[in-house]
Motif scaffolding. Structure first.
Motif, mmCIF file in Angstrom:
data_model
loop_
_atom_site.group_PDB
_atom_site.id
_atom_site.type_symbol
_atom_site.label_atom_id
_atom_site.label_comp_id
_atom_site.label_asym_id
_atom_site.label_seq_id
_atom_site.Cartn_x
_atom_site.Cartn_y
_atom_site.Cartn_z
ATOM 1 N N ASP A 20 -47.151 -28.967 -29.271
ATOM 2 C CA ASP A 20 -46.691 -30.288 -28.858
ATOM 3 C C ASP A 20 -45.214 -30.449 -29.183
ATOM 4 O O ASP A 20 -44.494 -31.172 -28.504
ATOM 5 C CB ASP A 20 -47.467 -31.383 -29.597
ATOM 6 N N VAL A 21 -44.783 -29.767 -30.268
ATOM 7 C CA VAL A 21 -43.417 -29.887 -30.777
ATOM 8 C C VAL A 21 -42.872 -28.487 -31.039
ATOM 9 O O VAL A 21 -43.510 -27.685 -31.713
ATOM 10 C CB VAL A 21 -43.380 -30.697 -32.088
ATOM 11 N N LEU A 22 -41.686 -28.206 -30.503
ATOM 12 C CA LEU A 22 -40.973 -26.950 -30.783
ATOM 13 C C LEU A 22 -39.711 -27.297 -31.558
ATOM 14 O O LEU A 22 -39.015 -28.252 -31.214
ATOM 15 C CB LEU A 22 -40.616 -26.227 -29.492
ATOM 16 N N VAL A 23 -39.417 -26.510 -32.597
ATOM 17 C CA VAL A 23 -38.290 -26.796 -33.475
ATOM 18 C C VAL A 23 -37.409 -25.562 -33.597
ATOM 19 O O VAL A 23 -37.884 -24.484 -33.929
ATOM 20 C CB VAL A 23 -38.783 -27.218 -34.877
ATOM 21 N N SER A 24 -36.122 -25.735 -33.325
ATOM 22 C CA SER A 24 -35.141 -24.666 -33.487
ATOM 23 C C SER A 24 -34.250 -24.998 -34.679
ATOM 24 O O SER A 24 -33.591 -26.037 -34.693
ATOM 25 C CB SER A 24 -34.291 -24.519 -32.222
ATOM 26 N N GLY A 25 -34.225 -24.112 -35.654
ATOM 27 C CA GLY A 25 -33.405 -24.325 -36.832
ATOM 28 C C GLY A 25 -31.966 -23.873 -36.668
ATOM 29 O O GLY A 25 -31.145 -24.088 -37.556
ATOM 30 N N THR A 26 -31.647 -23.256 -35.531
ATOM 31 C CA THR A 26 -30.283 -22.820 -35.275
ATOM 32 C C THR A 26 -29.391 -24.048 -35.082
ATOM 33 O O THR A 26 -29.672 -24.881 -34.233
ATOM 34 C CB THR A 26 -30.222 -21.936 -34.010
ATOM 35 N N VAL A 27 -28.340 -24.143 -35.875
ATOM 36 C CA VAL A 27 -27.437 -25.293 -35.788
ATOM 37 C C VAL A 27 -26.567 -25.163 -34.538
ATOM 38 O O VAL A 27 -25.881 -24.154 -34.351
ATOM 39 C CB VAL A 27 -26.554 -25.392 -37.054
ATOM 40 N N LEU A 28 -26.630 -26.184 -33.686
ATOM 41 C CA LEU A 28 -25.856 -26.192 -32.441
ATOM 42 C C LEU A 28 -25.141 -27.530 -32.288
ATOM 43 O O LEU A 28 -25.660 -28.566 -32.705
ATOM 44 C CB LEU A 28 -26.787 -25.991 -31.236
ATOM 45 N N PRO A 29 -23.975 -27.521 -31.625
ATOM 46 C CA PRO A 29 -23.322 -28.790 -31.303
ATOM 47 C C PRO A 29 -24.139 -29.529 -30.236
ATOM 48 O O PRO A 29 -24.983 -28.923 -29.563
ATOM 49 C CB PRO A 29 -21.947 -28.365 -30.779
ATOM 50 N N PRO A 30 -23.918 -30.832 -30.063
ATOM 51 C CA PRO A 30 -24.763 -31.644 -29.180
ATOM 52 C C PRO A 30 -24.965 -31.104 -27.755
ATOM 53 O O PRO A 30 -26.100 -31.086 -27.262
ATOM 54 C CB PRO A 30 -24.067 -33.000 -29.165
ATOM 55 N N ALA A 31 -23.912 -30.667 -27.082
ATOM 56 C CA ALA A 31 -24.075 -30.193 -25.699
ATOM 57 C C ALA A 31 -24.954 -28.951 -25.642
ATOM 58 O O ALA A 31 -25.837 -28.836 -24.781
ATOM 59 C CB ALA A 31 -22.705 -29.922 -25.071
ATOM 60 N N ALA A 32 -24.750 -28.024 -26.561
ATOM 61 C CA ALA A 32 -25.570 -26.808 -26.601
ATOM 62 C C ALA A 32 -27.003 -27.144 -27.009
ATOM 63 O O ALA A 32 -27.960 -26.529 -26.511
ATOM 64 C CB ALA A 32 -24.952 -25.796 -27.562
#
Length: 115
Positions: A20-32
């Motif tokens: 239901d929820v996917l989480v990416s821990g990679t820090v990205l700026p807002p547009a990316a």
């Protein structure tokens, strides 16, 4: 109750289509982060919520809208001296959205002090 999966986990291949929820821990700026969320929701059509870590204890959470688009919540994840894991923020936004509330109405996930 819902299932969340870390996109960096070896379980993504088996559980991603059920999450239901996917989480990416990679820090990205807002547009990316928006592009990453869009890609995750496109790749996993059964998933309703995806989140990406941002700089400075922030995260972006995207929720699949009824019209097929994505509604976003740009959140501060924590308070002074306390960080909130992105998976917790994503789960909170997911619960908020499935109860019929607008994800964009949220601006922070901050733990309350213990009594």
């Amino acid at each position: 109750m819902h299932l969340w999966v870390d996109t960096g986990s070896p379980y993504l291949a088996r559980l991603g289509e059920h999450a239901d929820v996917l989480v990416s821990g990679t820090v990205l700026p807002p547009a990316a982060a928006r592009r990453r969320i869009g890609g995750l929701l496109a790749r996993y059509p059964g998933c309703s919520t995806a989140a990406v870590s941002g700089p400075d204890r922030r995260c972006l959470v995207g929720v699949r809208a009824r019209d097929g688009g994505v509604e976003y919540a740009a959140l501060e994840c924590g308070g002074p001296g306390t960080a909130v894991p992105v998976r917790l923020a994503a789960s909170l936004v997911h619960a908020w959205a499935v109860s019929g509330r607008a994800p964009g109405a949220l601006c922070a996930v901050v733990p309350l002090p213990r009594r």
